[in-house]
Write a protein that holds these residues in place. Sequence first.
Motif, mmCIF file in Angstrom:
data_model
loop_
_atom_site.group_PDB
_atom_site.id
_atom_site.type_symbol
_atom_site.label_atom_id
_atom_site.label_comp_id
_atom_site.label_asym_id
_atom_site.label_seq_id
_atom_site.Cartn_x
_atom_site.Cartn_y
_atom_site.Cartn_z
ATOM 1 N N PHE A 9 0.859 -1.174 0.108
ATOM 2 C CA PHE A 9 0.262 -0.177 0.170
ATOM 3 C C PHE A 9 0.853 1.098 -0.033
ATOM 4 C CE2 PHE A 9 -4.248 1.839 1.351
ATOM 5 C CZ PHE A 9 -3.823 3.116 1.604
ATOM 6 N N VAL A 10 0.720 1.947 -1.086
ATOM 7 C CA VAL A 10 1.548 3.281 -1.171
ATOM 8 C C VAL A 10 0.865 4.554 -0.820
ATOM 9 C CG1 VAL A 10 2.926 4.735 -2.522
ATOM 10 C CG2 VAL A 10 3.082 2.379 -2.833
ATOM 11 N N ASN A 11 1.452 5.385 0.217
ATOM 12 C CA ASN A 11 0.793 6.498 0.336
ATOM 13 C C ASN A 11 1.710 7.465 -0.414
ATOM 14 O OD1 ASN A 11 -1.401 6.201 2.558
ATOM 15 N ND2 ASN A 11 0.280 6.210 4.134
ATOM 16 N N LEU A 12 0.992 8.251 -1.254
ATOM 17 C CA LEU A 12 1.716 9.272 -1.995
ATOM 18 C C LEU A 12 1.373 10.634 -1.586
ATOM 19 C CD1 LEU A 12 3.523 10.302 -4.507
ATOM 20 C CD2 LEU A 12 1.351 9.991 -5.759
ATOM 21 N N ILE A 13 1.979 11.203 -0.643
ATOM 22 C CA ILE A 13 1.548 12.259 0.159
ATOM 23 C C ILE A 13 1.809 13.793 -0.757
ATOM 24 C CG2 ILE A 13 1.955 13.695 2.247
ATOM 25 C CD1 ILE A 13 3.080 11.066 3.446
ATOM 26 N N SER A 14 0.698 14.601 -0.785
ATOM 27 C CA SER A 14 1.038 15.628 -1.355
ATOM 28 C C SER A 14 2.341 16.578 -0.907
ATOM 29 C CB SER A 14 -0.633 16.394 -1.297
ATOM 30 O OG SER A 14 -0.645 16.988 0.145
ATOM 31 N N VAL A 15 2.755 17.225 -1.905
ATOM 32 C CA VAL A 15 3.893 18.183 -1.614
ATOM 33 C C VAL A 15 3.431 19.180 -1.044
ATOM 34 C CG1 VAL A 15 3.539 19.351 -3.748
ATOM 35 C CG2 VAL A 15 5.752 19.222 -2.686
ATOM 36 N N LEU A 16 4.069 19.592 -0.058
ATOM 37 C CA LEU A 16 3.783 20.682 0.937
ATOM 38 C C LEU A 16 4.089 22.039 0.255
ATOM 39 C CD1 LEU A 16 3.979 21.536 4.049
ATOM 40 C CD2 LEU A 16 6.491 21.795 3.715
ATOM 41 N N TYR A 42 1.956 20.791 -9.059
ATOM 42 C CA TYR A 42 2.455 19.558 -8.577
ATOM 43 C C TYR A 42 1.517 18.653 -8.143
ATOM 44 C CZ TYR A 42 7.636 20.229 -9.076
ATOM 45 O OH TYR A 42 9.001 20.354 -9.484
ATOM 46 N N GLN A 43 0.564 19.329 -7.039
ATOM 47 C CA GLN A 43 -0.296 18.471 -6.440
ATOM 48 C C GLN A 43 -1.228 17.721 -7.370
ATOM 49 O OE1 GLN A 43 -1.478 21.726 -3.908
ATOM 50 N NE2 GLN A 43 -0.283 21.159 -2.153
ATOM 51 N N LYS A 44 -1.600 18.595 -8.318
ATOM 52 C CA LYS A 44 -2.743 18.179 -9.468
ATOM 53 C C LYS A 44 -2.148 17.004 -10.063
ATOM 54 C CE LYS A 44 -4.892 19.971 -13.520
ATOM 55 N NZ LYS A 44 -5.107 20.713 -14.510
ATOM 56 N N LYS A 45 -0.710 16.874 -10.426
ATOM 57 C CA LYS A 45 -0.218 15.919 -11.143
ATOM 58 C C LYS A 45 -0.052 14.552 -10.338
ATOM 59 C CE LYS A 45 0.375 18.108 -14.983
ATOM 60 N NZ LYS A 45 -0.667 17.606 -16.164
ATOM 61 N N GLU A 46 0.266 14.871 -8.906
ATOM 62 C CA GLU A 46 0.246 13.374 -8.169
ATOM 63 C C GLU A 46 -0.823 12.978 -7.856
ATOM 64 O OE1 GLU A 46 3.801 15.774 -4.910
ATOM 65 O OE2 GLU A 46 1.459 15.672 -4.498
ATOM 66 N N LYS A 47 -2.159 13.886 -8.068
ATOM 67 C CA LYS A 47 -3.484 13.312 -7.856
ATOM 68 C C LYS A 47 -3.723 12.406 -9.178
ATOM 69 C CE LYS A 47 -8.539 14.588 -7.230
ATOM 70 N NZ LYS A 47 -9.523 15.773 -6.896
ATOM 71 N N GLU A 48 -3.530 13.026 -10.149
ATOM 72 C CA GLU A 48 -3.710 12.239 -11.396
ATOM 73 C C GLU A 48 -3.206 10.924 -11.442
ATOM 74 O OE1 GLU A 48 -2.600 14.858 -14.591
ATOM 75 O OE2 GLU A 48 -3.947 16.397 -14.367
ATOM 76 N N PRO A 76 -4.086 14.013 0.562
ATOM 77 C CA PRO A 76 -4.159 15.361 0.146
ATOM 78 C C PRO A 76 -4.127 16.557 1.644
ATOM 79 C CG PRO A 76 -6.199 14.643 0.073
ATOM 80 C CD PRO A 76 -5.474 13.451 0.608
ATOM 81 N N PHE A 77 -3.691 16.026 2.643
ATOM 82 C CA PHE A 77 -3.902 16.924 3.831
ATOM 83 C C PHE A 77 -2.853 17.947 3.809
ATOM 84 C CE2 PHE A 77 -0.575 13.903 5.052
ATOM 85 C CZ PHE A 77 0.393 14.462 5.623
ATOM 86 N N LEU A 78 -1.680 17.860 3.053
ATOM 87 C CA LEU A 78 -0.797 19.094 3.125
ATOM 88 C C LEU A 78 -1.183 20.183 2.148
ATOM 89 C CD1 LEU A 78 2.681 17.201 3.219
ATOM 90 C CD2 LEU A 78 1.313 18.594 4.974
#
Length: 436
Positions: A262-269, A314-320, A339-341
């Motif tokens: 299970f990978v947590n990809l955490i949104s960039v700060l 950056y956050q948008k691309k991570e979500k995609e 996406p909490f950050l």
Amino acid sequence: MKMKLVPALGCLLVAVVGLCEADSSPIPSLEQRLIDFGLKLATVLNGPSLPILTASAYDPSDWWKILQDRIPENTKFPCLYTEDKPVWRSRRSPTSVHQLRPGDIDVVMTLGDSLSAGAAARELTPLGLTVDDRGVSFVGGGEETWRKYTTLPNILKVFNPNLYGYATGKGPYFSESAKLNVAITGAADYDILFQAMYLYNKSVEDPKVNMEEDWKLINILIGQNNICSYQCSHPVQNSPDAHKTRLQEVLDFIQEKFPKTFVNLISVLDTTLAARYPESTACELIRPVTCPCLLVTPDLEDNIVKMSAVVREYQKKEKELASDDRYKNKEDFTVVWQPFLLSTNAPLTRGAPETRVFSKVFTRTLPILTEECVHFNQRGSALVARTLWNNMLEPVGKKTKTLKDIFFQGIKCPTKKNPYLFTEKNSETYRKYCHQ
């Protein structure tokens, strides 16, 4: 495949190498970036500003301000006394990542930069940014328990006391106490694949890790250094699309090499946080090293707006990427964007004030950032750890991402209707039937 990585210096962010370089020029290697950073940091810290820098640090008697309030022994973990408490660990190891209970996680692993290495978390002066305090890292530390240091691994230890892989104590990524928290201070997203390769080598050689049978949680948080130190001088090589491409490379590698993951990809700060936090002499002096792209023009306010816009892309691309079909339909592997950050994102209108909640939370009275205004101190790490945990128990599309939601809620718990960590797939089931 054996990888030899360059020992990190233990500092947070890399220094920019020539803001006027053409975008076509090669990006310096991680080794060179760390060397350059160390030299520039030494110039700042050893220069005439050092007495001022030292004077602006916390008094030792104020050490408690950077630590979370310890939770008394007679206070039960919140999920212990919920009426709707489910089985926390499956009676048999699940065959599907979409039916993964918190207690099913056997091994926790961490990739990233100094935010994940816990840099300066318990240090009293700006000089502490050279210290990787991995044991209290919000995402990869497991020192003591959740009562003293609330971290994601310490929360998971409540559900599975035999959890393995978390770091304890202080030290660089290659230290024995780092375990499987191999985040490297100074790393950018073009270093993350090499970290994953190093993690793979370390894991297969570790007798406590069963690569085929153990369920693994891999946390990834990367990109802050690209935005703060390189995007302004190498915009193409550090574009949001390039960020997505590099993350896809590492996720494809993990999917191939790490079964049952299970990978947590955490949104960039939002890296503008360093300039929006209540100022101190230390913050101002160290900013040219920690986030030079904030100073690309004399107009700091304009730079903040422009940088925060890049952060959002950056956050948008991570979500995609996390929603790509290549990851969400597997039974033994998934990627979930947490996406909490996004709660740290700056207003995109020049001169717009911060929210009232932001002003209450980001204060120097009880600070959650370190003295150089870049990292989370231990108090802040505990807050962020709790929020990451809550994101994992929230369905995709309904995850906490605002300060108002974050700072006025406690620790969420699994329930009988929703006992599993939320994935894209079981979130769809939840939306249809109100349970996983």
